[in-house]
Motif scaffolding. Structure first.
Motif, short mmCIF file in Angstrom:
data_model
loop_
_atom_site.label_atom_id
_atom_site.label_comp_id
_atom_site.label_asym_id
_atom_site.label_seq_id
_atom_site.Cartn_x
_atom_site.Cartn_y
_atom_site.Cartn_z
N UNK A 1 60.36 76.26 52.95
CA UNK A 1 59.64 77.30 53.68
C UNK A 1 58.60 76.69 54.62
N UNK A 2 57.95 75.63 54.16
CA UNK A 2 56.95 74.95 55.00
C UNK A 2 57.58 74.41 56.28
N UNK A 3 58.65 73.65 56.17
CA UNK A 3 59.28 73.08 57.36
C UNK A 3 60.00 74.15 58.17
N UNK A 4 60.42 75.24 57.54
CA UNK A 4 61.04 76.34 58.28
C UNK A 4 60.05 77.06 59.17
N UNK A 5 58.76 77.02 58.83
CA UNK A 5 57.75 77.70 59.65
C UNK A 5 57.58 77.04 61.02
N UNK A 6 58.01 75.79 61.17
CA UNK A 6 57.90 75.12 62.47
C UNK A 6 58.86 75.70 63.49
N UNK A 7 59.89 76.41 63.05
CA UNK A 7 60.86 77.01 63.97
C UNK A 7 60.52 78.46 64.29
N UNK A 8 59.48 79.01 63.69
CA UNK A 8 59.09 80.39 63.95
C UNK A 8 58.09 80.45 65.09
N UNK A 9 58.08 81.56 65.82
CA UNK A 9 57.23 81.71 67.01
C UNK A 9 55.77 82.02 66.67
N UNK A 10 55.52 82.88 65.68
CA UNK A 10 54.16 83.34 65.39
C UNK A 10 53.19 82.21 65.04
N UNK A 11 53.55 81.22 64.21
CA UNK A 11 52.59 80.13 63.95
C UNK A 11 52.24 79.33 65.22
N UNK A 12 53.21 79.17 66.12
CA UNK A 12 52.92 78.43 67.36
C UNK A 12 52.00 79.24 68.28
N UNK A 13 52.18 80.56 68.32
CA UNK A 13 51.29 81.40 69.14
C UNK A 13 49.87 81.35 68.59
N UNK A 14 49.73 81.40 67.28
CA UNK A 14 48.39 81.30 66.68
C UNK A 14 47.76 79.94 66.96
N UNK A 15 48.54 78.89 66.86
CA UNK A 15 48.03 77.54 67.13
C UNK A 15 47.59 77.42 68.58
N UNK A 16 48.38 77.95 69.50
CA UNK A 16 48.03 77.90 70.92
C UNK A 16 46.76 78.70 71.18
N UNK A 17 46.62 79.84 70.52
CA UNK A 17 45.43 80.67 70.70
C UNK A 17 44.17 79.92 70.22
N UNK A 18 44.25 79.29 69.07
CA UNK A 18 43.10 78.52 68.56
C UNK A 18 42.79 77.33 69.48
N UNK A 19 43.83 76.66 69.96
CA UNK A 19 43.62 75.50 70.85
C UNK A 19 42.93 75.93 72.14
N UNK A 20 43.37 77.05 72.73
CA UNK A 20 42.73 77.53 73.95
C UNK A 20 41.28 77.95 73.70
N UNK A 21 41.02 78.54 72.56
CA UNK A 21 39.64 78.90 72.23
C UNK A 21 38.74 77.69 72.09
N UNK A 22 39.24 76.66 71.42
CA UNK A 22 38.46 75.43 71.25
C UNK A 22 38.23 74.75 72.60
#
Length: 106
Positions: A11-32
């Motif tokens: 499940x952990x490695x499967x989350x790398x292929x999902x869109x929502x975690x990447x959108x959240x990561x991008x949002x945090x990166x842009x905020x920082x």
């Protein structure tokens, strides 16, 4: 007590292929990056030491003076800025605003 879900490596490695975690990561990166940009702009505007050069030229009567200034440019200079402005027009309209951006000097 609530049942905790067991950790699953699949499940952990499967989350790398999902869109929502990447959108959240991008949002945090842009905020920082945004907070860092504003902090760098405030630092450069108020706390960074500036170079001041005083040149005194004394020319006698009838003499000729040539002033040649050479600036040491070391590649491309990127300067973030924040500027405030105000305006007033003849029909009694007034306003204020702020601009933010990056100046790039070659």
């Amino acid at each position: 007590m609530a049942d905790l879900e067991k950790f699953s490596l699949l499940k952990f490695f499967g989350s790398f292929t999902q869109m929502l975690p990447w959108v959240k990561t991008l949002r945090y990166a842009l905020g920082i990056l945004g907070v860092g940009f504003i902090g760098l702009t405030i630092y450069r505007a108020y706390f960074m030491p500036t170079k001041r050069e005083v040149t005194q030229i004394v020319a006698e009567a009838g003499s000729r003076v040539n002033l040649i200034r050479k600036e040491d440019k070391k590649g491309i200079t990127v300067t973030p800025f924040v500027e405030g402005y105000g305006f007033a027009e003849s029909d009694k309209r007034t306003g204020a605003g702020a601009k933010a951006g990056v100046r790039i000097d070659f």
